[in-house]
Write an enzyme that holds these catalytic residues in place. Structure first.
Site, PDB file in Angstrom:
ATOM      1  N   GLY A  80     -47.752 -35.515   0.663  1.00 49.78           N
ATOM      2  CA  GLY A  80     -47.906 -34.953   1.962  1.00 49.78           C
ATOM      3  C   GLY A  80     -49.067 -35.463   2.689  1.00 49.78           C
ATOM      4  NE  ARG A 144     -43.542 -34.828  -0.856  1.00 57.83           N
ATOM      5  CZ  ARG A 144     -45.131 -34.513  -1.239  1.00 57.83           C
ATOM      6  NH1 ARG A 144     -45.583 -34.875  -1.952  1.00 57.83           N
ATOM      7  NH2 ARG A 144     -45.584 -33.606  -0.343  1.00 57.83           N
ATOM      8  CG  ASP A 175     -47.155 -35.894  -8.714  1.00 61.30           C
ATOM      9  OD1 ASP A 175     -47.251 -35.655  -9.878  1.00 61.30           O
ATOM     10  OD2 ASP A 175     -46.288 -35.021  -8.033  1.00 61.30           O
ATOM     11  CE  LYS A 201     -52.186 -36.816  -0.436  1.00 60.33           C
ATOM     12  NZ  LYS A 201     -50.626 -36.786  -0.392  1.00 60.33           N
ATOM     13  CB  THR A 202     -53.376 -32.939  -2.160  1.00 58.61           C
ATOM     14  OG1 THR A 202     -52.740 -31.853  -1.904  1.00 58.61           O
ATOM     15  CG2 THR A 202     -54.695 -32.630  -3.365  1.00 58.61           C
ATOM     16  CG  ASP A 204     -51.611 -28.763  -2.284  1.00 59.53           C
ATOM     17  OD1 ASP A 204     -51.298 -28.422  -1.116  1.00 59.53           O
ATOM     18  OD2 ASP A 204     -50.422 -29.071  -3.097  1.00 59.53           O
TER      19      ASP A 204
HETATM   20  P1  FBP Z   1     -49.441 -33.796  -1.779  1.00 59.87           P
HETATM   21  O1  FBP Z   1     -49.662 -32.899  -3.129  1.00 59.87           O
HETATM   22  O2  FBP Z   1     -48.440 -34.718  -1.819  1.00 59.87           O
HETATM   23  O3  FBP Z   1     -50.702 -33.717  -0.941  1.00 59.87           O
HETATM   24  O4  FBP Z   1     -48.451 -32.549  -0.981  1.00 59.87           O
HETATM   25  C1  FBP Z   1     -49.105 -31.195  -0.772  1.00 59.87           C
HETATM   26  C2  FBP Z   1     -47.948 -30.370  -0.177  1.00 59.87           C
HETATM   27  O5  FBP Z   1     -48.710 -30.204   1.343  1.00 59.87           O
HETATM   28  C3  FBP Z   1     -48.067 -29.222  -0.690  1.00 59.87           C
HETATM   29  O6  FBP Z   1     -48.800 -28.247  -0.258  1.00 59.87           O
HETATM   30  C4  FBP Z   1     -46.441 -28.901  -0.149  1.00 59.87           C
HETATM   31  O7  FBP Z   1     -45.945 -27.801  -1.375  1.00 59.87           O
HETATM   32  C5  FBP Z   1     -45.747 -29.999  -0.239  1.00 59.87           C
HETATM   33  O8  FBP Z   1     -46.750 -30.897   0.135  1.00 59.87           O
HETATM   34  C6  FBP Z   1     -44.626 -29.887   0.874  1.00 59.87           C
HETATM   35  O9  FBP Z   1     -43.774 -31.182   0.638  1.00 59.87           O
HETATM   36  P2  FBP Z   1     -43.320 -31.886   1.892  1.00 59.87           P
HETATM   37  O10 FBP Z   1     -44.063 -32.467   2.844  1.00 59.87           O
HETATM   38  O11 FBP Z   1     -42.253 -32.935   1.022  1.00 59.87           O
HETATM   39  O12 FBP Z   1     -42.478 -30.743   2.439  1.00 59.87           O
END
Ligand code: FBP
Length: 552
Positions: A80, A144, A175, A201-202, A204
């Site tokens: 993400g 991803r 991941d 990175k994230t 979250d």
């Molecule tokens: P990462 O762990 O890859 O940084 O992604 C975080 C995130 O933004 C989460 O908060 C959310 O649940 C998810 O990605 C959403 O995924 P997508 O971008 O595939 O809709």
């Protein structure tokens, strides 16, 4: 030439700060710490990573300038979006150029897929300059795809070989950094001569530990959401007619919800980790919110703000068991369920669940049942951003209040608005903190590669202080790993850092929430400031401040 906003124009001139160890360039003196182990399941992790397991922690000090051969480096943005990704790439670019001005940077397109398919672009200084201090991952795109098969690794090796790439940087979350580690191990085992480094990175905020103080993007994303929540608080307090149910991104951990609660002081904020620890049922969660609605109604306040972490559903014990069973079923009967729509999958699953999980499943609204059966992401995660818990809770609270009204225990009015803040913050222009931190992480990754290290995550520490006190170094990725069940099998993955209930951020929240529930104690953080006094521009998150200093 494409038009850019005045802010973007002014912001492109911002020069991010670096830790002292990197101010001379990316050639550093390396101090090795003790050998490391794993976060859990040590023997299993050790046996899967015989070549990279146990490497020492690294701390960098400024090195002497000396001749260094030109390096061809590949970079991937994975998972993400998070504010500051472009600055990691800019830092990496400047870092490898400081090693040798003839070094070259290749961006693999659309995440790990680009590496496997050999789709890339060379990132030249003109391109990099156009993206400095901007949000987004659009410079090379993200994806991803999970790197796990020998075929993928061999393709990666072949594609790197074609470009003379001898080092890769994977910018991603737990991941994706697991991917980085698996790849580093494979390249080392097969003598491919390609180093791999990761960057944390994230938005979250769940990729952190003693050496990785924060994942980048968390600061900016929380500031964007907190601005919006503050605006809702003001609207609620002006119109005095709505309870706003706000779901906040964060697939698993509740760090974003907690940080936003600390910044804005809403009436209610659910922390998933507490729900799991106290084994709370969905009914108890609903009762808690309804209690606050009733208490405020008695004071004449028929409005309020409820924050809901995106990952909540997986932390409610009865639903966690249900999701575990669904994951196994959807993996086991993949062939049969793949052709079904969400309603068909839900009906199929309902017939195969254990009696207790079937009872929980059938008690959920139809929409949520379908959403729980949606496809998993490539890493086997439920796509919680697609589950509308904010609507579910608003409806369940409404039903509870109806009961209470019938019993004469509630006489207020209950109007609701629901929101989901997630994508709104992931590509915001990085705050000063993220701009500096990301640039440093990228530059530091160049130092790791320059020092010939592989399987490490770029680590910049002491970030609660100003950048002239930041510490640069590296941490072996295996050190953060344990085994988890994914797609019906045990896999090595980086352990997620969840909200700690005995940690200072949660304790601060817990000690104030009773007052915030009943009073109108909102705080309005306003938008991110890029220019102006340091007291409003150079902030760190309240989470980091509380974690490192114990106080605000
Ligand atoms: P990462 O762990 O890859 O940084 O992604 C975080 C995130 O933004 C989460 O908060 C959310 O649940 C998810 O990605 C959403 O995924 P997508 O971008 O595939 O809709």
């Amino acid at each position: 030439m494409a038009r850019i906003s005045p802010l973007q124009q002014a912001r492109s001139a911002y020069q991010p700060k670096l830790p002292p160890a990197l101010r001379n360039g990316a050639i550093v003196a390396v101090k090795e710490g003790a050998p490391t182990t794993a976060a859990g399941d040590v023997e299993a992790v050790k046996s899967l990573f015989p070549c990279t397991f146990g490497s020492p922690e690294l701390t960098f000090e400024a090195g002497e300038k000396k001749a260094f051969p030109a390096l061809n480096v590949g970079v991937i943005l994975s998972g993400g979006q998070a504010p500051g990704g472009h600055n990691v790439i800019a830092g990496l670019f400047d870092g490898i150029k400081s090693l040798n001005k003839d070094s070259r940077l290749f961006g693999f397109l659309k995440g790990p897929d680009g590496l496997v398919k050999g789709e890339y672009m060379e990132l030249t200084s003109d391109i990099i300059d156009a993206y400095r201090n901007t949000g987004g991952f659009d410079i090379i795109g993200s994806g991803r795809t999970k790197l796990e098969t020998v075929e993928q690794f061999e393709k990666a090796k072949e594609n790197c070989g074609k470009l003379g790439v001898t080092a890769l940087v994977i910018i991603g979350g737990d991941d994706s950094n697991t991917n980085a580690c698996v790849l580093a191990e494979y390249f080392k085992k097969t003598g491919a001569g390609i180093l791999v480094a990761g960057c944390p990175k994230t938005i979250d905020g769940d990729l952190k530990n003693e050496y990785i103080e924060a994942s980048f993007g968390f600061d900016t994303a929380c500031r964007v959401y907190s601005e919006l929540i503050g605006n809702l608080c003001r609207d609620a307090n002006s119109a005095k007619k709505y309870w706003h149910f706000v779901k906040l991104m964060g697939r698993s951990a509740s760090h974003i919800a907690l940080e936003c609660a600390l910044q804005t002081q809403p009436n209610w904020c659910i922390i998933s980790e507490e729900v799991a620890a106290k084994k709370m049922t969905l009914g108890e969660i609903v009762d808690g919110i309804a209690g606050a609605v009733v208490a405020r109604a008695e004071k004449g306040c028929n409005f309020g703000i409820v924050l809901i972490p995106e990952g909540l559903i997986e932390f409610i014990p009865e639903i966690k068991v249900l999701i575990g069973e669904l994951n196994e079923l959807l993996a086991k009967y993949e062939g049969e369920v793949n052709s079904l729509d969400a309603a068909g999958k839900a009906a199929f699953a309902a017939g195969k669940l254990s009696a207790s999980s079937a009872a929980v499943f059938n008690s959920l609204p139809e929409g949520i049942r379908k959403q729980l059966c949606n496809d998993r992401d490539p890493h086997g995660n439920v796509q919680v951003s697609l589950i509308e818990t904010e609507k579910m809770l608003a409806e369940m609270v409404r039903a509870k209040l109806k009961d209470l009204k019938a019993q004469g225990k509630y006489a207020g009015k209950f109007g609701t608005q629901t929101h989901f803040f997630g994508y709104e913050g992931r590509c915001a222009a990085p705050s000063n903190f993220d701009a500096d931190y990301c640039y440093s992480l990228g530059f530091n990754a160049a130092a790791l590669l320059g020092a010939g290290r592989t399987g490490y995550m770029s680590s910049v520490r002491n970030t609660i202080e100003s950048a002239d006190k930041w510490i640069a170094g590296g941490i072996p990725i295996t050190m953060m790993m344990n085994m988890e069940r994914r797609h019906g099998a045990d896999k090595p993955v980086i352990r997620k850092a969840l909200v700690e209930l005995d940690g200072a951020p949660f304790k601060y929240f817990a000690s104030h929430r009773a007052e915030w529930a009943v009073e109108t104690a909102y705080v309005y953080p306003g938008p991110i400031q890029y220019f102006g006094p340091s007291s409003v521009c150079d902030l760190t998150t309240m989470t980091l401040k509380l974690e490192k200093k114990g106080t605000l």
